[in-house]
Design a protein around this motif. Structure first.
Motif, mmCIF file in Angstrom:
data_model
loop_
_atom_site.group_PDB
_atom_site.id
_atom_site.type_symbol
_atom_site.label_atom_id
_atom_site.label_comp_id
_atom_site.label_asym_id
_atom_site.label_seq_id
_atom_site.Cartn_x
_atom_site.Cartn_y
_atom_site.Cartn_z
ATOM 1 N N ALA A 173 0.827 -1.208 0.000
ATOM 2 C CA ALA A 173 0.000 0.000 0.000
ATOM 3 C C ALA A 173 0.864 1.262 0.000
ATOM 4 O O ALA A 173 0.526 2.252 -0.657
ATOM 5 C CB ALA A 173 -0.934 -0.002 1.208
ATOM 6 N N GLY A 174 1.982 1.221 0.702
ATOM 7 C CA GLY A 174 2.887 2.375 0.729
ATOM 8 C C GLY A 174 3.511 2.640 -0.626
ATOM 9 O O GLY A 174 3.654 3.792 -1.048
ATOM 10 N N ILE A 175 3.883 1.573 -1.324
ATOM 11 C CA ILE A 175 4.476 1.735 -2.660
ATOM 12 C C ILE A 175 3.397 2.155 -3.656
ATOM 13 O O ILE A 175 3.647 3.006 -4.518
ATOM 14 C CB ILE A 175 5.193 0.451 -3.106
ATOM 15 N N LEU A 176 2.200 1.615 -3.538
ATOM 16 C CA LEU A 176 1.102 2.008 -4.412
ATOM 17 C C LEU A 176 0.808 3.499 -4.239
ATOM 18 O O LEU A 176 0.582 4.209 -5.223
ATOM 19 C CB LEU A 176 -0.149 1.183 -4.133
ATOM 20 N N LYS A 177 0.840 3.966 -3.024
ATOM 21 C CA LYS A 177 0.616 5.393 -2.754
ATOM 22 C C LYS A 177 1.662 6.235 -3.496
ATOM 23 O O LYS A 177 1.331 7.269 -4.082
ATOM 24 C CB LYS A 177 0.684 5.649 -1.250
ATOM 25 N N LEU A 189 2.705 9.754 -9.052
ATOM 26 C CA LEU A 189 3.558 10.040 -10.202
ATOM 27 C C LEU A 189 2.844 10.929 -11.206
ATOM 28 O O LEU A 189 1.629 10.822 -11.412
ATOM 29 C CB LEU A 189 3.994 8.744 -10.894
ATOM 30 N N ASN A 190 3.620 11.781 -11.853
ATOM 31 C CA ASN A 190 3.113 12.633 -12.913
ATOM 32 C C ASN A 190 2.802 11.768 -14.128
ATOM 33 O O ASN A 190 3.573 10.865 -14.467
ATOM 34 C CB ASN A 190 4.166 13.691 -13.251
ATOM 35 N N ASP A 191 1.712 12.048 -14.801
ATOM 36 C CA ASP A 191 1.314 11.228 -15.942
ATOM 37 C C ASP A 191 2.225 11.380 -17.151
ATOM 38 O O ASP A 191 2.108 10.617 -18.111
ATOM 39 C CB ASP A 191 -0.144 11.501 -16.317
ATOM 40 N N SER A 192 3.146 12.320 -17.110
ATOM 41 C CA SER A 192 4.141 12.421 -18.182
ATOM 42 C C SER A 192 5.161 11.283 -18.076
ATOM 43 O O SER A 192 5.866 10.987 -19.033
ATOM 44 C CB SER A 192 4.854 13.778 -18.143
ATOM 45 N N VAL A 193 5.220 10.646 -16.916
ATOM 46 C CA VAL A 193 6.095 9.490 -16.703
ATOM 47 C C VAL A 193 5.368 8.267 -17.249
ATOM 48 O O VAL A 193 4.338 7.861 -16.712
ATOM 49 C CB VAL A 193 6.431 9.311 -15.199
ATOM 50 N N LYS A 194 5.910 7.693 -18.308
ATOM 51 C CA LYS A 194 5.236 6.564 -18.964
ATOM 52 C C LYS A 194 5.778 5.207 -18.526
ATOM 53 O O LYS A 194 5.024 4.263 -18.381
ATOM 54 C CB LYS A 194 5.360 6.685 -20.489
ATOM 55 N N GLU A 195 7.098 5.096 -18.352
ATOM 56 C CA GLU A 195 7.702 3.826 -17.948
ATOM 57 C C GLU A 195 8.538 4.038 -16.690
ATOM 58 O O GLU A 195 9.420 4.887 -16.663
ATOM 59 C CB GLU A 195 8.586 3.259 -19.063
ATOM 60 N N VAL A 196 8.254 3.238 -15.680
ATOM 61 C CA VAL A 196 8.937 3.323 -14.387
ATOM 62 C C VAL A 196 9.561 1.973 -14.079
ATOM 63 O O VAL A 196 8.931 0.932 -14.274
ATOM 64 C CB VAL A 196 7.948 3.687 -13.257
ATOM 65 N N LEU A 197 10.779 1.997 -13.593
ATOM 66 C CA LEU A 197 11.445 0.786 -13.124
ATOM 67 C C LEU A 197 11.549 0.881 -11.613
ATOM 68 O O LEU A 197 12.200 1.793 -11.091
ATOM 69 C CB LEU A 197 12.836 0.657 -13.748
ATOM 70 N N LEU A 198 10.860 -0.014 -10.897
ATOM 71 C CA LEU A 198 10.933 -0.094 -9.438
ATOM 72 C C LEU A 198 11.959 -1.142 -9.065
ATOM 73 O O LEU A 198 11.892 -2.269 -9.556
ATOM 74 C CB LEU A 198 9.592 -0.525 -8.836
ATOM 75 N N CYS A 253 -4.387 6.704 -15.800
ATOM 76 C CA CYS A 253 -3.495 7.637 -15.104
ATOM 77 C C CYS A 253 -2.917 6.962 -13.865
ATOM 78 O O CYS A 253 -3.539 6.081 -13.277
ATOM 79 C CB CYS A 253 -4.274 8.875 -14.661
ATOM 80 N N TRP A 254 -1.724 7.413 -13.466
ATOM 81 C CA TRP A 254 -1.087 6.838 -12.273
ATOM 82 C C TRP A 254 -1.988 6.946 -11.042
ATOM 83 O O TRP A 254 -2.012 6.042 -10.214
ATOM 84 C CB TRP A 254 0.258 7.515 -12.003
ATOM 85 N N SER A 255 -2.723 8.026 -10.933
ATOM 86 C CA SER A 255 -3.587 8.203 -9.755
ATOM 87 C C SER A 255 -4.713 7.173 -9.701
ATOM 88 O O SER A 255 -5.307 6.952 -8.648
ATOM 89 C CB SER A 255 -4.177 9.613 -9.737
ATOM 90 N N THR A 260 -5.542 -3.578 -12.109
ATOM 91 C CA THR A 260 -5.592 -2.687 -13.268
ATOM 92 C C THR A 260 -4.411 -2.864 -14.218
ATOM 93 O O THR A 260 -4.374 -2.234 -15.270
ATOM 94 C CB THR A 260 -5.666 -1.209 -12.826
ATOM 95 N N GLY A 261 -3.468 -3.708 -13.882
ATOM 96 C CA GLY A 261 -2.286 -3.903 -14.731
ATOM 97 C C GLY A 261 -2.366 -5.165 -15.560
ATOM 98 O O GLY A 261 -2.763 -6.219 -15.068
ATOM 99 N N SER A 262 -2.000 -5.039 -16.827
ATOM 100 C CA SER A 262 -1.926 -6.227 -17.675
ATOM 101 C C SER A 262 -0.466 -6.634 -17.827
ATOM 102 O O SER A 262 0.436 -5.798 -17.775
ATOM 103 C CB SER A 262 -2.572 -5.978 -19.039
ATOM 104 N N GLU A 263 -0.255 -7.917 -18.022
ATOM 105 C CA GLU A 263 1.098 -8.470 -18.075
ATOM 106 C C GLU A 263 1.903 -7.848 -19.209
ATOM 107 O O GLU A 263 1.433 -7.713 -20.330
ATOM 108 C CB GLU A 263 1.018 -9.984 -18.257
ATOM 109 N N GLY A 264 3.135 -7.474 -18.883
ATOM 110 C CA GLY A 264 4.064 -6.932 -19.869
ATOM 111 C C GLY A 264 5.174 -7.923 -20.117
ATOM 112 O O GLY A 264 4.947 -9.132 -20.161
#
Length: 143
Positions: free
Chosen positions: A69-73, A78-87, A123-125, A131-135
């Motif tokens: 939940a903390g990471i999801l928050k 994140l700004n929606d201009s950010v399209k790809e994020v590596l955690l 949107c990230w929010s 809500t995520g599909s496999e990549g």
């Protein structure tokens, strides 16, 4: 545990991951890492392979110390201009987050430098459970 260094195998795996991302023409806009030494080392090695400015790696305590939940928050801000994020985080929290966000996918574990990506058509929010599909996925080869 935070100070534990990345092993030689971990360094090799991180370089392999970076090579895979470069080969697949990824377009990572943001790398977010746990503050743990081994995670930051992984982030730096991957960044170097994909020509990402390591000075722009975002280090977030919540990836080390929070639950999913903390990471999801964090992702939801994140700004929606950010399209790809590596955690870059830790087992079991990253697996729990992946399973929470994935629509039709479930993992029991992830290995060092393993990549499992999710795609979101919102949107990230609005990112939340299912809500995520496999990549794409990447599993490093042992030396």
């Amino acid at each position: 545990d935070k100070e534990r260094a990345l092993t030689n195998q971990g360094q090799h795996d991180a370089i392999q991951l970076g090579g895979y991302l470069k080969k697949t023409s990824c377009n990572i806009h943001l790398i977010i890492s746990s503050p743990a030494n081994r995670a930051q080392s992984t982030a730096w090695l991957v960044a170097r392979q994909i020509d990402f400015d390591a000075n722009h790696i975002q280090v977030e305590e919540s990836i080390y110390s929070s639950n999913k939940a903390g990471i999801l928050k964090l992702l939801n801000t994140l700004n929606d201009s950010v399209k790809e994020v590596l955690l870059i985080g830790h087992y079991p929290t990253i697996v729990e987050l992946y399973n929470y966000l994935a629509m039709n996918e479930s993992k029991t574990t992830m290995n060092t430098a393993e990549l499992c990506s999710l795609k979101f058509d919102l949107c990230w929010s609005e990112v939340t459970r299912g809500t995520g599909s496999e990549g794409s996925a990447f599993y490093p080869h042992s030396i």
